[in-house]
Design an enzyme around this catalytic site. Structure first.
Site, PDB file in Angstrom:
ATOM      1  N   GLU A  35      68.316  49.530  40.527  1.00  0.00           N
ATOM      2  CA  GLU A  35      69.736  48.472  41.155  1.00  0.00           C
ATOM      3  C   GLU A  35      69.871  47.122  40.392  1.00  0.00           C
ATOM      4  O   GLU A  35      69.153  46.143  39.725  1.00  0.00           O
ATOM      5  CB  GLU A  35      69.431  47.712  42.752  1.00  0.00           C
ATOM      6  CG  GLU A  35      70.498  47.225  43.666  1.00  0.00           C
ATOM      7  CD  GLU A  35      70.846  46.954  44.227  1.00  0.00           C
ATOM      8  OE1 GLU A  35      71.705  46.373  45.333  1.00  0.00           O
ATOM      9  OE2 GLU A  35      69.554  47.181  44.841  1.00  0.00           O
ATOM     10  N   ARG A 261      53.200  51.751  44.810  1.00  0.00           N
ATOM     11  CA  ARG A 261      54.170  51.142  43.751  1.00  0.00           C
ATOM     12  C   ARG A 261      53.108  50.381  43.258  1.00  0.00           C
ATOM     13  O   ARG A 261      51.587  50.254  44.009  1.00  0.00           O
ATOM     14  CB  ARG A 261      55.156  50.128  44.954  1.00  0.00           C
ATOM     15  CG  ARG A 261      54.135  49.282  45.797  1.00  0.00           C
ATOM     16  CD  ARG A 261      55.659  48.644  46.754  1.00  0.00           C
ATOM     17  NE  ARG A 261      56.008  47.867  45.487  1.00  0.00           N
ATOM     18  CZ  ARG A 261      57.300  46.603  45.623  1.00  0.00           C
ATOM     19  NH1 ARG A 261      58.235  47.484  46.936  1.00  0.00           N
ATOM     20  NH2 ARG A 261      57.660  45.846  45.377  1.00  0.00           N
ATOM     21  N   LYS A 271      62.252  41.222  44.137  1.00  0.00           N
ATOM     22  CA  LYS A 271      63.376  40.378  43.447  1.00  0.00           C
ATOM     23  C   LYS A 271      63.868  39.436  43.599  1.00  0.00           C
ATOM     24  O   LYS A 271      64.313  38.385  43.653  1.00  0.00           O
ATOM     25  CB  LYS A 271      64.818  41.974  42.774  1.00  0.00           C
ATOM     26  CG  LYS A 271      63.784  42.116  41.835  1.00  0.00           C
ATOM     27  CD  LYS A 271      64.858  42.992  41.263  1.00  0.00           C
ATOM     28  CE  LYS A 271      65.313  44.582  41.497  1.00  0.00           C
ATOM     29  NZ  LYS A 271      66.478  45.450  41.519  1.00  0.00           N
TER      30      LYS A 271
END
Length: 558
Positions: A35, A261, A271
């Site tokens: 994204e 992850r 982020k």
């Protein structure tokens, strides 16, 4: 040994091997779908290496696709930074970059299809009411009062949503699945929302935007993705992924596979949090060398090869765990130890005056660029009557364990002569300012002729030709291993994460290039910062020290 035997093994590759062996697929097609709402970080690097690496190993293809369905948080600058990072890591995507926004027409059509099948409805409930209706992990949800609206009315309402007749948040389109499902993501999730906002790719064409879970699976299918690899937080969402594809008219049905992850100690993998640090001025920007962003690591001097190697070493599993920062630092040390040329710098200088060396005389001494790699050649360093050495390399008196310069003792200047300290000047604060020495002219490149042993070797730079430089010494951004678990994240910041020193480098480094690494002998690995070009002066960032000093600290704390 066959080509496949060279490939690293993990559960994802085992699935792919089985699919190919059984004829489910004849080729492999993956994708990396970030994204564009911030810079990529080291966690994304794991996904990049996995997706592009699998495509390379299986002679398949990998798409770069921007998940750009939330224009409120997205920027073209982020798009460009992501392209740069993927290319810098050494990967090339299939064709031109893809955008989820490029499929908005198709996505809208599939939403209409779900409405026509009675599998989607327009809901005017506000967010708080919808949250209540969703229930809890222990209690089922309750149906929305709009759930049984007729197909014809829903089609009309969705058409009006698309035409811009409703305000942001006034209504949304929800999938009609099961409000009693044990999986929260299946309790009539929102698949379209109203947002009157300019989009960086489609402009003002749309005022309704699809949600990620609806967009992602359809984008994968439209691109012919065979294996859709994502992190474990999307494990439950795989049910929605499959439900959407099972209920629309589309031929391709990719397989979603989840892996753990990356959780790296002493930093953050979010982020949103990194953006908070930037906005609050706790770091200088997304590319601050203390930040875990790929741009920050690049600016700090990490190489693409070291990051790829790190991702390979940590492997791919379904187990969540925290990776030690020392593992990442070991990868860059291993890389730079082999590939970084040597140079000399002094960061806390005191002057050394060699009294029996002729005033005004200079000579050029040969210095190897790498002690173990003659192919890297050598350079010439200027030697003169006055040189700078590190303050910590001199003591007026010391025990036998101190192998550097002491009054009335000898030491060798790296690639140069043996010198003996005779006396020193001290200022009013008791700090040594100048050390006076004599040198033995018969000791260049060889042991003293009389057989005496000189154990210590120190680095230096010529006071005549050395260049002034700033050194930015970076440490871990946080004092604690898992900062995300702290109640006050800012309080966990390491106040010593950046220390700036002023000193000197050898004259050869006047031609240093950004991103070209050096080992400053006995000090660590450094790289010229991008600020140097803007400011017209030498600024070097510490990439990593020669040894893992944190390992000792952590052992002492046990």
């Amino acid at each position: 040994m066959s080509e496949t035997e060279h490939r690293p093994s993990n559960f994802i590759r085992q699935i792919i091997d089985k699919d190919l062996a059984e004829g489910k697929h004849t080729s492999v097609h993956t994708r990396f779908p970030p994204e564009p709402n911030g810079f990529l970080h080291i966690g994304h690097a794991k996904s990049i290496v996995l997706n592009f690496g699998i495509a390379e190993d299986y002679k398949g293809t990998c798409n770069l696709r921007f998940d750009d369905t939330n224009p409120l948080k997205e920027k073209v600058d982020y798009v460009e930074s992501i392209k740069r990072d993927v290319a810098w890591l050494g990967y090339q995507w299939e064709g031109t970059p893809k955008y989820s926004s490029g499929y908005f027409e198709e996505l809208h059509g599939f939403a209409v299809e779900l409405i026509e099948k009675g599998l989607a409805y327009v809901d005017f409930s506000d967010q708080d009411t919808m949250r209540e209706m969703r229930g809890t992990l222990k209690e089922p949800g309750t149906n929305s009062p709009y759930r049984d609206t007729s197909v014809e009315e829903n089609l009309d309402l969705f058409k009006r949503m698309t035409a811009g007749e409703f305000k942001d948040g006034e209504c949304c389109l929800r999938a009609k699945i099961d409000m009693s499902s044990p999986f929260m993501c299946m309790r009539d999730p929102v698949i379209y929302r109203v947002r009157h906002v300019h989009h960086h790719q489609t402009g003002d064409k749309w005022c309704v935007y699809p949600m990620y879970d609806f967009t992602h699976c359809i984008s994968d299918a439209l691109e012919g993705i065979t294996h859709s690899l994502c992190t474990l937080e999307f494990q439950d969402n795989r049910r929605l992924y499959d439900w959407v594809l099972d209920n629309i008219s589309i031929d391709c049905h990719p397989q979603q596979i989840e892996f753990s992850r990356l959780n790296l100690q002493y930093t953050v993998m979010s982020k949103r949090i990194i953006n908070n640090l930037v906005e609050e001025g706790k770091v200088s920007g997304w590319d601050d060398p203390r930040v875990s962003s790929i741009a920050g690591l690049r600016r700090r001097g990490y190489t693409p090869a070291s990051i790829r190697e790190f991702c390979r070493r940590i492997g791919v599993t379904k187990m969540d765990n925290q990776v030690e920062m020392g593992m990442l630092e070991a990868c860059i040390r291993d890389d730079l130890n082999e590939n970084a040329p040597r140079a000399m710098a002094v960061m806390d200088p005191i002057k050394l005056v060699i009294e029996n060396y002729p005033e005004g005389q200079q000579e050029l001494l040969d210095a190897p660029n790498h002690p173990n790699n003659p192919d890297m050649g050598s350079r010439q360093v200027t030697f003169s009557r006055e040189v700078y050495i590190e303050r910590e390399d001199f003591r007026e008196s010391a025990n036998k364990k101190f192998k550097r310069l002491v009054l009335d003792k000898e030491v060798r200047l790296r690639n140069g002569y043996v010198v003996k300290a005779e006396r020193c000047d001290v200022d009013s604060d008791g700090q040594v300012t100048t050390v006076y020495c004599t040198y033995d002219p018969d000791t260049l490149g060889k042991d003293p002729a009389d057989g005496r042993k000189v154990k210590g070797v120190i680095h230096w730079v010529s006071a005549d030709t050395a260049k002034e430089a700033e050194f930015r010494i970076y440490d871990r951004l946080f004092r604690v291993a898992n900062p995300a678990a702290e109640d006050d994240l800012f309080a966990a910041l390491n106040p010593e994460s950046l220390v700036i020193k002023q000193g000197f480098v050898e004259a050869n480094l006047a031609a240093a290039e950004v991103e070209k690494p050096y080992q400053f002998e006995r000090l660590g690995y450094y790289v010229l910062d991008s600020d140097a070009e803007k400011e017209g002066r030498l600024i070097f960032n510490q990439t990593v020290g020669l040894r893992d000093s944190w390992a000792k600290i952590e052992q002492q704390g046990d």
